[in-house]
Design an enzyme around this catalytic site. Structure first.
Site, mmCIF file in Angstrom:
data_model
loop_
_atom_site.group_PDB
_atom_site.id
_atom_site.type_symbol
_atom_site.label_atom_id
_atom_site.label_comp_id
_atom_site.label_asym_id
_atom_site.label_seq_id
_atom_site.Cartn_x
_atom_site.Cartn_y
_atom_site.Cartn_z
ATOM 1 C CE LYS A 280 4.869 -23.766 52.984
ATOM 2 N NZ LYS A 280 6.262 -23.956 53.389
ATOM 3 C CD GLU B 188 -0.308 -14.552 53.629
ATOM 4 O OE1 GLU B 188 0.337 -15.292 54.376
ATOM 5 O OE2 GLU B 188 0.199 -14.007 52.623
ATOM 6 C CG HIS C 116 6.334 -17.993 41.961
ATOM 7 N ND1 HIS C 116 6.130 -16.915 42.796
ATOM 8 C CD2 HIS C 116 5.142 -18.221 41.359
ATOM 9 C CE1 HIS C 116 4.865 -16.523 42.703
ATOM 10 N NE2 HIS C 116 4.254 -17.295 41.835
ATOM 11 N NE ARG D 41 15.050 -24.705 49.522
ATOM 12 C CZ ARG D 41 13.859 -24.129 49.475
ATOM 13 N NH1 ARG D 41 12.826 -24.663 50.098
ATOM 14 N NH2 ARG D 41 13.686 -23.004 48.812
#
Ligand code: MV4
Length: 496
Positions: free
Chosen positions: A116, A200, A235, A291
């Site tokens: 990431k 972040e 999520h 994907r």
């Protein structure tokens, strides 16, 4: 064009991929676990190979077995679907080594996007706005404190090797940093095998908006607009739509072009999604999903582009069948994920036998399903059994159609999350498009609505007398069709 495709997945997405193969007249092979021997995708395939026990680590996640089966079947390509091995660089590399085309980006690009921190670099360098944060991973607590106070609290610490929300820790002040750093590092090491984390700025209640990208091997990269996926729980997305109710055509063109260009700069090939958080009118890059995604049908419904067929064309070395100038978004589409789970029991899975099944239809309705009457949903995998997609000339028509179709949908045998979706389609905030990633937890009235829908014979009769009475009738017609058929079959069995 590819000659034979092995589909290395199960359930509705395996059926979805094989449908594209049928339309392209490409033979398709299934692999399946012992728990899936009666599954729809196994019956749908031209040929099918059992590759091991129910446990995914011994079947769908077993790289060696999957590759060996592909070679033995004579397939020249593997479609990985979503989940399982879809974004695993070792799997893509093993396919490449065995001389089999992996339908997706190269192993190198998968590894890049899976990191990431590296993906943030790629995007930032291409001019894509990223969430303010560290441009390297952070190990030293003093460094973490310095970075966090520079960003301003709250901050969020994320595993660099992860994604999808697992192991992320929100920190509201400097007192929490040390503990959060340690916790996130150990979760990262345990779950992803990589201890690296980055920090972040934490955005409080953003929307989740993502762009669908297609990139071929001839240097063409286009976007198919955005999807909004803010209605999610832990999520897990539950409802997705395209277009987002808040994105303007100017923003769409700008962010879509940026995202497509960025992906091309990384040497990306295939279909991919660039995820953003959206807050106060601005986009912030999160991660790339390398994907096909569960929610791809809403994009197909509004653009008319068959994303799986494009994946297969790209893997065959052909150029995209559509240029950016030719892409038009028409109307609005919404997808509800139909899960075998009980919304009144904390969404716990409810696998079991589907004794009655009637799926909706009519104008603007698409059902991507992996099940049939009599099928037993196994307990070993994700509880998704189908996806219901509704298209309308605008968002209101799509919502109305979805509501209508949800009342036609009859699933007898176990509880599903259909009542949840019915409640959301009548929720005033959802109807106004006022959704964020905290929508479900904020809408505390949803549970009572769901209870009313389940207990009062599938209606919200007290609150919405006329509308609901109509809907209940529709459901009754559909249910009686299914149950009548079951009754007759039982009589036939008794007579013979
Ligand atoms: C965030 C965030 C707020 N601020 N990053 C969770 C999933 C992963 N893809 C990224 N996630 C988040 N990252 C910053 N800087 C909030 C989330 C988040 C979230 C993101 C998308 C969809 C649903 C979510 C639910 C909770 C938190």
């Amino acid at each position: 064009m590819l000659k034979k495709i092995l589909v290395a997945n199960r359930g509705e997405i395996a059926v979805r991929v094989m449908r594209a193969c049928r339309e392209m007249e490409i033979p398709c092979a299934a692999i399946y676990s012992e728990a899936d021997k009666d599954a729809l995708f196994v019956k749908y395939a031209d040929e099918a190979y059992c590759i091991g026990p129910a446990r995914a680590s011994q079947s769908y996640l077993n790289i060696e077995k999957v590759i060996r089966t592909a070679v033995e079947s004579g397939a020249d390509a593997i479609h990985p679907g979503y989940g399982f091995l879809a974004e695993n660089p070792d799997f893509a590399a093993a396919a490449e080594t065995a001389g089999i085309k992996f339908i997706g980006p190269s192993s190198r690009v998968l590894a890049l996007m899976g990191d990431k921190v590296a993906a943030r670099h790629v995007m930032a360098k291409a001019g894509v706005p990223v969430v303010p944060g560290t441009d390297e991973c952070v190990t030293d607590p003093d460094r973490a404190l310095k970075e966090a106070s520079g960003l301003g609290y709250p901050v969020i610490i994320k595993p660099s090797g992860g994604g999808g929300g697992i192991g992320m820790t929100v920190v509201s002040d400097e007192k929490g940093i040390m503990q959060a750093l340690e916790d996130t590092q150990s979760i990262a090491a345990n779950t992803f095998g990589i201890r690296d984390v980055y920090i972040e700025k934490y955005l409080q209640n953003p929307r989740h908006i993502e762009f669908q990208i297609l990139a071929d091997s001839h240097g063409n990269a286009i976007h198919l607009g955005e999807r909004e996926c803010s209605v999610q729980r832990r999520h897990q997305k539950l409802i997705e739509e395209s277009p987002s109710p808040v994105v303007t055509p100017r923003q769409r063109n700008k962010m879509g072009d940026l995202a497509a260009r960025a992906i091309r700069s990384a040497g990306y090939e295939g279909a991919g999604t660039v995820e953003f958080l959206y807050s106060e009118g601005r986009f912030y890059f999160l991660e790339v999903n390398a994907r096909i995604q569960v929610e791809h049908p809403v994009t197909e419904m509004v653009t008319g582009v068959d994303i799986v067929k494009e994946q297969i064309r790209i893997a065959s070395g052909l150029p995209l069948s559509v240029s950016q100038q030719k892409v038009r978004m028409h109307g609005s589409a919404i997808e509800c994920r139909i899960n075998a789970e009980d919304p009144l029991n904390d969404f716990a899975p409810t696998p079991g036998r589907l004794i009655g099944y009637h799926s909706p239809g009519g104008s603007g309705i698409r059902v991507d399903s992996g099940v049939y009457t009599g099928y037993i949903v196994p307990p070993y995998y994700d509880p998704i059994i189908s996806k219901l997609i509704a298209w309308g000339k605008d968002r209101n028509e799509a919502i109305t159609r979805m509501g209508r179709a949800l009342y036609e949908y009859v699933i007898v045998g176990f509880r599903t999350n259909i009542p949840f979706h019915k409640a959301v389609m009548e929720n005033q905030r959802f109807i106004k498009g006022e959704i964020g990633t905290h929508f479900i937890e904020e809408e505390t009235g949803l549970l009572d609505d769901i209870r009313a829908i389940i207990e009062q014979g599938q209606t919200l009769a007290d609150r919405l007398p006329f509308k609901s009475a109509q809907k209940a009738r529709v459901a009754a017609i559909a249910a009686s069709a299914v149950l009548t058929r079951m009754y007759h079959q039982q009589r036939i069995r008794q007579q013979t």
